[in-house]
Design an enzyme around this catalytic site. Structure first.
Site, PDB file in Angstrom:
ATOM      1  NE  ARG A 120      -1.189   3.328  -2.547  1.00 46.77           N
ATOM      2  CZ  ARG A 120      -1.708   2.598  -3.532  1.00 46.77           C
ATOM      3  NH1 ARG A 120      -2.762   1.852  -3.303  1.00 46.77           N
ATOM      4  NH2 ARG A 120      -1.181   2.613  -4.734  1.00 46.77           N
ATOM      5  CD  GLU A 149       3.943  -1.802 -17.496  1.00 42.51           C
ATOM      6  OE1 GLU A 149       3.477  -1.603 -16.359  1.00 42.51           O
ATOM      7  OE2 GLU A 149       4.386  -2.891 -17.889  1.00 42.51           O
TER       8      GLU A 149
HETATM    9  P1  5GP Z   1       5.504   5.675 -10.509  1.00 42.19           P
HETATM   10  O1  5GP Z   1       4.699   6.694 -11.240  1.00 42.19           O
HETATM   11  O2  5GP Z   1       6.613   6.293  -9.688  1.00 42.19           O
HETATM   12  O3  5GP Z   1       6.017   4.571 -11.399  1.00 42.19           O
HETATM   13  O4  5GP Z   1       4.526   4.923  -9.516  1.00 42.19           O
HETATM   14  C1  5GP Z   1       4.145   5.521  -8.319  1.00 42.19           C
HETATM   15  C2  5GP Z   1       2.658   5.492  -8.166  1.00 42.19           C
HETATM   16  O5  5GP Z   1       2.157   4.181  -8.302  1.00 42.19           O
HETATM   17  C3  5GP Z   1       2.277   5.987  -6.799  1.00 42.19           C
HETATM   18  O6  5GP Z   1       1.130   6.826  -6.883  1.00 42.19           O
HETATM   19  C4  5GP Z   1       1.993   4.724  -6.018  1.00 42.19           C
HETATM   20  O7  5GP Z   1       0.883   4.880  -5.155  1.00 42.19           O
HETATM   21  C5  5GP Z   1       1.721   3.660  -7.073  1.00 42.19           C
HETATM   22  N1  5GP Z   1       2.492   2.428  -6.830  1.00 42.19           N
HETATM   23  C6  5GP Z   1       3.329   1.807  -7.681  1.00 42.19           C
HETATM   24  N2  5GP Z   1       3.850   0.699  -7.132  1.00 42.19           N
HETATM   25  C7  5GP Z   1       3.357   0.607  -5.897  1.00 42.19           C
HETATM   26  C8  5GP Z   1       3.553  -0.321  -4.799  1.00 42.19           C
HETATM   27  O8  5GP Z   1       4.308  -1.301  -4.846  1.00 42.19           O
HETATM   28  N3  5GP Z   1       2.870  -0.050  -3.663  1.00 42.19           N
HETATM   29  C9  5GP Z   1       2.056   1.035  -3.558  1.00 42.19           C
HETATM   30  N4  5GP Z   1       1.436   1.227  -2.390  1.00 42.19           N
HETATM   31  N5  5GP Z   1       1.862   1.906  -4.555  1.00 42.19           N
HETATM   32  C10 5GP Z   1       2.496   1.699  -5.714  1.00 42.19           C
END
Ligand code: 5GP
Length: 174
Positions: free
Chosen positions: A63, A100
């Site tokens: 995204r 995770e």
């Molecule tokens: P992080 O690595 O910060 O835990 O997760 C971020 C990544 O997971 C991003 O690439 C994001 O696109 C995706 N992601 C995690 N949770 C969500 C969410 O609630 N909505 C969206 N659109 N993407 C999420």
């Protein structure tokens, strides 16, 4: 109605997606509403223009690809993708990161960013910061200068930004 309110109201929230206990924030709701979309890109560009001389925009799979190219086009600078393993042709630099369950690998095409170029990384959402942190490593690993990280949405309670060594900007916070 203010720009921020319109954008915020256009982000869908889906409990228990993709797994129980997760409240998924759906940025596609904004893109489905042209007025909200226009407001979001205006807000993004206002923030990006505050950063010191960005020279390359790096967008994260997948995204980050919705926002990075528009930012790059507006600034008149290149857009470069970071992708999950095995999607990019040619020689790539890799970084492994922990999920995770298990781990994943992100890749960047070698020579896609020139020495000395100042990089802004863009993604739709910052949660734990794991994805952004790995992408930052990829940039510094190849000796390029990171000037900022931009997440359209930031889940502030998780404090993912603490993992990052570059200034972090977000447009909408939950
Ligand atoms: P992080 O690595 O910060 O835990 O997760 C971020 C990544 O997971 C991003 O690439 C994001 O696109 C995706 N992601 C995690 N949770 C969500 C969410 O609630 N909505 C969206 N659109 N993407 C999420």
């Amino acid at each position: 109605q203010g720009k921020l309110d319109l954008v915020r109201d256009s982000i869908g929230s889906y409990p228990d997606f993709p797994k129980p206990g997760i409240l998924f924030r759906d940025i596609f709701g904004v893109l489905q509403n042209p007025k909200a979309s226009e407001c979001l890109f205006e807000l993004i560009l206002e923030e990006v223009k505050k950063l010191p001389s960005v020279e390359v925009v790096v967008g994260l799979d997948s995204r980050g690809f919705l926002f990075g190219p528009v930012i790059a086009l507006n600034l008149g600078i290149p857009f470069v993708p970071v992708r999950k393993r095995g999607k990019l042709p040619g020689k790539v630099q890799q970084v492994a990161f922990v999920l995770e369950y298990g781990q994943d690998v992100l890749e960047l095409q070698e020579d896609s960013i020139k020495p000395g170029q100042k990089v802004l990384i863009v993604d739709d959402l910052l949660a734990t910061g794991g994805t952004m942190e790995a992408s930052c490593k990829l940039i510094t690993q190849i000796g390029r200068e990171l000037v900022g990280c931009l997440a359209i949405i930031e889940l502030i309670d998780i404090q993912g930004r603490k993992k990052l060594n570059a200034p972090v900007t977000s447009i909408i916070q939950y």
